[in-house]
Scaffold this motif. Structure first.
Motif, PDB file in Angstrom:
ATOM      1  N   ALA A   1       0.832  -1.211   0.000  1.00 31.16           N
ATOM      2  CA  ALA A   1       0.000   0.000   0.000  1.00 31.16           C
ATOM      3  C   ALA A   1       0.858   1.250   0.000  1.00 31.16           C
ATOM      4  CB  ALA A   1      -0.915   0.015   1.229  1.00 31.16           C
ATOM      5  N   VAL A   2       0.347   2.290  -0.671  1.00 27.60           N
ATOM      6  CA  VAL A   2       0.891   3.640  -0.558  1.00 27.60           C
ATOM      7  C   VAL A   2       0.127   4.319   0.574  1.00 27.60           C
ATOM      8  CG1 VAL A   2       1.289   5.841  -1.711  1.00 27.60           C
ATOM      9  CG2 VAL A   2       1.383   3.697  -3.024  1.00 27.60           C
ATOM     10  N   LEU A   3       0.851   4.916   1.532  1.00 25.19           N
ATOM     11  CA  LEU A   3       0.234   5.415   2.755  1.00 25.19           C
ATOM     12  C   LEU A   3       0.126   6.938   2.766  1.00 25.19           C
ATOM     13  CD1 LEU A   3       2.311   3.249   5.288  1.00 25.19           C
ATOM     14  CD2 LEU A   3       0.112   2.659   4.229  1.00 25.19           C
ATOM     15  N   ASP A   4      -0.875   7.414   3.509  1.00 24.23           N
ATOM     16  CA  ASP A   4      -0.924   8.847   3.787  1.00 24.23           C
ATOM     17  C   ASP A   4      -0.126   9.117   5.055  1.00 24.23           C
ATOM     18  OD1 ASP A   4      -2.471   8.142   5.957  1.00 24.23           O
ATOM     19  OD2 ASP A   4      -4.307   9.094   5.236  1.00 24.23           O
ATOM     20  N   ARG A   5      -0.141  10.357   5.515  1.00 22.84           N
ATOM     21  CA  ARG A   5       0.679  10.727   6.668  1.00 22.84           C
ATOM     22  C   ARG A   5       0.222  10.030   7.949  1.00 22.84           C
ATOM     23  NH1 ARG A   5       1.670  15.561   6.118  1.00 22.84           N
ATOM     24  NH2 ARG A   5       2.489  15.902   8.219  1.00 22.84           N
ATOM     25  N   ASP A   6      -1.037   9.533   7.985  1.00 31.86           N
ATOM     26  CA  ASP A   6      -1.551   8.871   9.183  1.00 31.86           C
ATOM     27  C   ASP A   6      -1.387   7.357   9.142  1.00 31.86           C
ATOM     28  OD1 ASP A   6      -2.498  11.324  10.279  1.00 31.86           O
ATOM     29  OD2 ASP A   6      -4.211  11.223   8.886  1.00 31.86           O
ATOM     30  N   GLY A   7      -0.772   6.820   8.088  1.00 36.04           N
ATOM     31  CA  GLY A   7      -0.591   5.377   7.988  1.00 36.04           C
ATOM     32  C   GLY A   7      -1.765   4.658   7.370  1.00 36.04           C
ATOM     33  N   CYS A   8      -2.707   5.400   6.793  1.00 37.53           N
ATOM     34  CA  CYS A   8      -3.842   4.785   6.119  1.00 37.53           C
ATOM     35  C   CYS A   8      -3.486   4.530   4.647  1.00 37.53           C
ATOM     36  CB  CYS A   8      -5.078   5.685   6.205  1.00 37.53           C
ATOM     37  SG  CYS A   8      -5.611   6.004   7.898  1.00 37.53           S
ATOM     38  N   ALA A   9      -4.047   3.473   4.078  1.00 36.17           N
ATOM     39  CA  ALA A   9      -3.757   3.124   2.694  1.00 36.17           C
ATOM     40  C   ALA A   9      -4.567   3.998   1.744  1.00 36.17           C
ATOM     41  CB  ALA A   9      -4.067   1.663   2.450  1.00 36.17           C
ATOM     42  N   ILE A  10      -3.876   4.655   0.817  1.00 37.34           N
ATOM     43  CA  ILE A  10      -4.545   5.411  -0.241  1.00 37.34           C
ATOM     44  C   ILE A  10      -4.870   4.493  -1.407  1.00 37.34           C
ATOM     45  CG2 ILE A  10      -4.279   7.307  -1.884  1.00 37.34           C
ATOM     46  CD1 ILE A  10      -2.362   8.592   0.116  1.00 37.34           C
ATOM     47  N   VAL A  11      -3.896   3.668  -1.763  1.00 38.79           N
ATOM     48  CA  VAL A  11      -4.090   2.669  -2.799  1.00 38.79           C
ATOM     49  C   VAL A  11      -3.341   1.419  -2.357  1.00 38.79           C
ATOM     50  CG1 VAL A  11      -2.128   3.587  -4.113  1.00 38.79           C
ATOM     51  CG2 VAL A  11      -3.751   2.091  -5.235  1.00 38.79           C
ATOM     52  N   GLU A  12      -3.963   0.280  -2.563  1.00 41.14           N
ATOM     53  CA  GLU A  12      -3.324  -0.967  -2.177  1.00 41.14           C
ATOM     54  C   GLU A  12      -3.550  -2.024  -3.247  1.00 41.14           C
ATOM     55  OE1 GLU A  12      -5.208  -1.922   1.544  1.00 41.14           O
ATOM     56  OE2 GLU A  12      -6.801  -3.089   0.559  1.00 41.14           O
ATOM     57  N   GLN A  13      -2.661  -3.002  -3.259  1.00 39.29           N
ATOM     58  CA  GLN A  13      -2.761  -4.084  -4.225  1.00 39.29           C
ATOM     59  C   GLN A  13      -2.467  -5.393  -3.508  1.00 39.29           C
ATOM     60  OE1 GLN A  13      -0.086  -3.794  -7.590  1.00 39.29           O
ATOM     61  NE2 GLN A  13      -1.470  -4.933  -8.914  1.00 39.29           N
ATOM     62  N   THR A  14      -3.211  -6.437  -3.862  1.00 42.37           N
ATOM     63  CA  THR A  14      -3.117  -7.731  -3.189  1.00 42.37           C
ATOM     64  C   THR A  14      -2.664  -8.807  -4.159  1.00 42.37           C
ATOM     65  OG1 THR A  14      -4.924  -7.096  -1.704  1.00 42.37           O
ATOM     66  CG2 THR A  14      -4.380  -9.438  -1.820  1.00 42.37           C
ATOM     67  N   ILE A  15      -1.854  -9.728  -3.655  1.00 40.84           N
ATOM     68  CA  ILE A  15      -1.457 -10.910  -4.415  1.00 40.84           C
ATOM     69  C   ILE A  15      -1.788 -12.142  -3.589  1.00 40.84           C
ATOM     70  CG2 ILE A  15       0.932 -10.746  -3.598  1.00 40.84           C
ATOM     71  CD1 ILE A  15       1.808 -11.989  -6.257  1.00 40.84           C
ATOM     72  N   THR A  16      -2.473 -13.111  -4.202  1.00 43.29           N
ATOM     73  CA  THR A  16      -2.863 -14.350  -3.532  1.00 43.29           C
ATOM     74  C   THR A  16      -2.470 -15.530  -4.425  1.00 43.29           C
ATOM     75  OG1 THR A  16      -5.069 -14.256  -4.511  1.00 43.29           O
ATOM     76  CG2 THR A  16      -4.794 -13.249  -2.336  1.00 43.29           C
ATOM     77  N   GLY A  17      -2.822 -16.738  -3.979  1.00 45.64           N
ATOM     78  CA  GLY A  17      -2.565 -17.926  -4.777  1.00 45.64           C
ATOM     79  C   GLY A  17      -1.188 -18.510  -4.526  1.00 45.64           C
ATOM     80  N   SER A  18      -0.807 -19.472  -5.363  1.00 47.36           N
ATOM     81  CA  SER A  18       0.446 -20.187  -5.181  1.00 47.36           C
ATOM     82  C   SER A  18       1.622 -19.343  -5.634  1.00 47.36           C
ATOM     83  CB  SER A  18       0.420 -21.495  -5.977  1.00 47.36           C
ATOM     84  OG  SER A  18       0.438 -21.238  -7.367  1.00 47.36           O
ATOM     85  N   PHE A  19       2.800 -19.684  -5.120  1.00 46.67           N
ATOM     86  CA  PHE A  19       4.011 -18.988  -5.547  1.00 46.67           C
ATOM     87  C   PHE A  19       4.247 -19.169  -7.044  1.00 46.67           C
ATOM     88  CE2 PHE A  19       6.098 -19.481  -1.082  1.00 46.67           C
ATOM     89  CZ  PHE A  19       5.277 -18.480  -0.598  1.00 46.67           C
ATOM     90  N   ASP A  20       3.907 -20.338  -7.568  1.00 43.31           N
ATOM     91  CA  ASP A  20       4.177 -20.635  -8.978  1.00 43.31           C
ATOM     92  C   ASP A  20       3.189 -19.951  -9.918  1.00 43.31           C
ATOM     93  OD1 ASP A  20       6.401 -22.335  -8.562  1.00 43.31           O
ATOM     94  OD2 ASP A  20       5.072 -23.965  -8.000  1.00 43.31           O
ATOM     95  N   ASP A  21       1.954 -19.762  -9.459  1.00 42.54           N
ATOM     96  CA  ASP A  21       0.925 -19.182 -10.326  1.00 42.54           C
ATOM     97  C   ASP A  21       0.054 -18.219  -9.519  1.00 42.54           C
ATOM     98  OD1 ASP A  21      -0.662 -18.689 -12.519  1.00 42.54           O
ATOM     99  OD2 ASP A  21      -1.919 -20.478 -12.237  1.00 42.54           O
ATOM    100  N   PRO A  22       0.589 -17.055  -9.160  1.00 42.65           N
ATOM    101  CA  PRO A  22      -0.138 -16.141  -8.274  1.00 42.65           C
ATOM    102  C   PRO A  22      -1.236 -15.367  -8.999  1.00 42.65           C
ATOM    103  CG  PRO A  22       1.942 -15.165  -8.919  1.00 42.65           C
ATOM    104  CD  PRO A  22       1.937 -16.549  -9.502  1.00 42.65           C
ATOM    105  N   ASP A  23      -2.185 -14.893  -8.205  1.00 40.98           N
ATOM    106  CA  ASP A  23      -3.238 -14.008  -8.693  1.00 40.98           C
ATOM    107  C   ASP A  23      -2.942 -12.590  -8.193  1.00 40.98           C
ATOM    108  OD1 ASP A  23      -4.732 -16.099  -9.875  1.00 40.98           O
ATOM    109  OD2 ASP A  23      -5.565 -16.621  -7.922  1.00 40.98           O
ATOM    110  N   VAL A  24      -2.639 -11.695  -9.128  1.00 40.04           N
ATOM    111  CA  VAL A  24      -2.329 -10.309  -8.777  1.00 40.04           C
ATOM    112  C   VAL A  24      -3.561  -9.457  -9.072  1.00 40.04           C
ATOM    113  CG1 VAL A  24      -0.795  -8.358  -9.156  1.00 40.04           C
ATOM    114  CG2 VAL A  24       0.094 -10.700  -9.354  1.00 40.04           C
TER     115      VAL A  24
END
Length: 475
Positions: A412-435
């Motif tokens: 995540a990119v954070l604001d001055r208070d530590g809140c996420a402005i934009v975030e991105q998640t990756i899940t799934g297996s190491f070999d075939d992840p879901d971004v």
């Protein structure tokens, strides 16, 4: 009292017996060497459960010590070579010849190779999984030397391959009481040193690996361990308690001043980076197989650094236009800078193309902290963040090494208070992840930097959920 003539007579008889044994051995070796070779091949093959071939007839020597030498040895299973050795020399205790026995005291293997393949869980190429191993015999060697060895290990289930090159092993005072298989390792003792010129796994290379080995009654302490990794100096200690069916392991180590340029070269050869990092780890595990060890692994890992610089990519400039362009994945940044080496291990099936196709300029990392807590084989981010001159990014979630999966890893990119402005998640297996696609947590116009400076609360008028509250301060 034994008279002098009787003592002389008995001494002469003993010497004569020894000479007869030596003469018999010499005649056996010199006049029927092919038969001796065939018998040795058969007996060694039966003991190993594999086919053994010896290229040259055995050689026997009495000076400077009694020894037998075998040359051009090959051990194979079903036509596939498993191990070879240029030569094997066995030194024999001369006193044992008085009783007509051959008692080895030292063994020296010259340029051996060993190829181990894990075909499936519990199944290897070096033994039949269905066969029951016999009880080990009593063993006592003053010294075991292995020179210029090469070991290859391939895991067919994961596709990983490890290669140890130019290794020297020197063990002294090797003992095994010959107990049953249930506590075979508990009866083993040895002391010595191991050195390997290189250890390779894919693009990852460890050089000048060395360790001292101290083992008694199945408890081994490898201390100190040292090596060169990413052009930095690694040191550590590994304790192994092998006295039960559930062995226990404890590893501590540090990697001081490793070059981020050497690390980045594994991701993108030719990428210009500067700066050094320090890494520390402490791990404990137990189990009789690799899966059990991964499932039980617990401990801590931390990495710190500052003054890092990446050439060819201006992260602050890219983030300033990120809302409009989204020309790279935040996950790329997280894996390279935040997850560090453990991110590289996890991401072997993921190509970091977005970050490394930079738009010019450079990125200076002012402060970086990476602290992970590991429990049950899952590494979870405890305090993982870095700052540039204008932005702060943080990572949350975890890496499941027991199951080779991303555990909702987020950057995540954070604001001055530590809140996420934009975030991105990756899940799934190491070999075939879901971004997943980047998720903007507020619908507001204007540059991303305005949100970073103002904070989400100033835009929305509502309290935001804190994404990061660690030690890295807002720039």
């Amino acid at each position: 009292m034994m008279t002098k003539p009787i003592r002389i007579t008995l001494l002469a008889i003993s010497l004569l017996a020894a000479l007869l044994v030596v003469a018999a051995l010499l005649a056996w070796m010199l006049f029927d060497s092919d038969r001796v070779k065939a018998q040795l091949e058969a007996r060694l093959g039966d003991a190993l459960g594999m086919e053994v071939k010896i290229g040259e007839p055995p050689g026997f020597s009495l000076f400077p010590y009694a020894s037998v030498t075998l040359a051009d040895i090959e051990v194979s299973r079903e036509g596939q070579a498993v191990a070879t050795a240029e030569s094997a020399r066995v030194q024999i205790e001369l006193g044992s010849l008085l009783t007509g026995t051959v008692r080895p005291t030292e063994l020296h293997l010259q340029r051996p190779t060993l190829s181990i393949e894990r075909l499936s869980p519990g199944v290897f190429n070096i033994y039949e999984s269905s066969s029951e191993p016999g009880s080990p015999n009593e063993l006592s060697l003053q010294r075991l030397q292995v020179s210029e060895a090469q070991v290859n290990y391939v895991d067919r289930t994961s596709g990983l391959e490890w290669q140890f090159d130019n290794c020297d092993l020197d063990l002294q005072d090797i003992h095994h009481s010959g107990s049953g298989t249930d506590d075979a390792l508990a009866a083993f003792a040895a002391h010595g040193e191991l050195e390997c010129q290189t250890l390779r796994q894919g693009n990852f290379t460890v050089s000048d690996l060395s360790m001292e080995i101290h083992g008694d009654n199945g408890v081994f302490d490898l201390d100190p361990i040292s090596a060169n990794v990413f052009e930095g100096q690694a040191s550590g200690q590994l304790e192994m308690d092998l006295t039960s069916s559930t062995p226990e392991f404890s590893l501590t180590g540090e990697l001081s001043g490793f070059e981020i340029s050497a690390f980045m070269a594994m991701l993108a050869p030719g990428q210009t980076t500067t700066g050094t990092l320090d890494l520390e780890l402490s791990l404990n595990a137990q189990g009789g197989n690799w899966q059990a060890i991964r499932d039980s692994t617990a401990g801590n890992l931390s990495m710190t650094g500052g003054g890092l610089e990446l050439q060819g990519f201006d992260l602050d400039e890219e983030l300033g236009e990120y809302r409009a362009t989204q020309r790279f994945n935040l996950i790329d940044v997280g894996a390279v800078f935040l997850a560090g080496p453990i991110g590289l291990v996890a991401s072997r099936g993921y190509a970091f193309t977005g970050l490394l196709e930079g738009s010019g300029g450079s990125t200076r990392i002012v402060e970086l902290v990476t602290e992970w807590t590991i429990e049950g084989g899952v590494a979870r981010a405890r305090d993982v963040a870095f700052t540039t001159q204008e932005n702060r990014l943080a990572l949350g979630g975890g890496l499941d090494f027991a199951r080779y999966r991303f555990a909702d890893l987020k950057v995540a990119v954070l604001d001055r208070d530590g809140c996420a402005i934009v975030e991105q998640t990756i899940t799934g297996s190491f070999d075939d992840p879901d971004v997943n696609q980047p998720n903007f947590l507020v619908a507001a116009a204007g540059p991303l930097l305005d949100l970073v400076e103002s904070g989400l609360q100033a835009i929305t008028g509502e309290e935001c959920e804190t994404f990061y509250s660690g030690s890295v301060a807002h720039p």
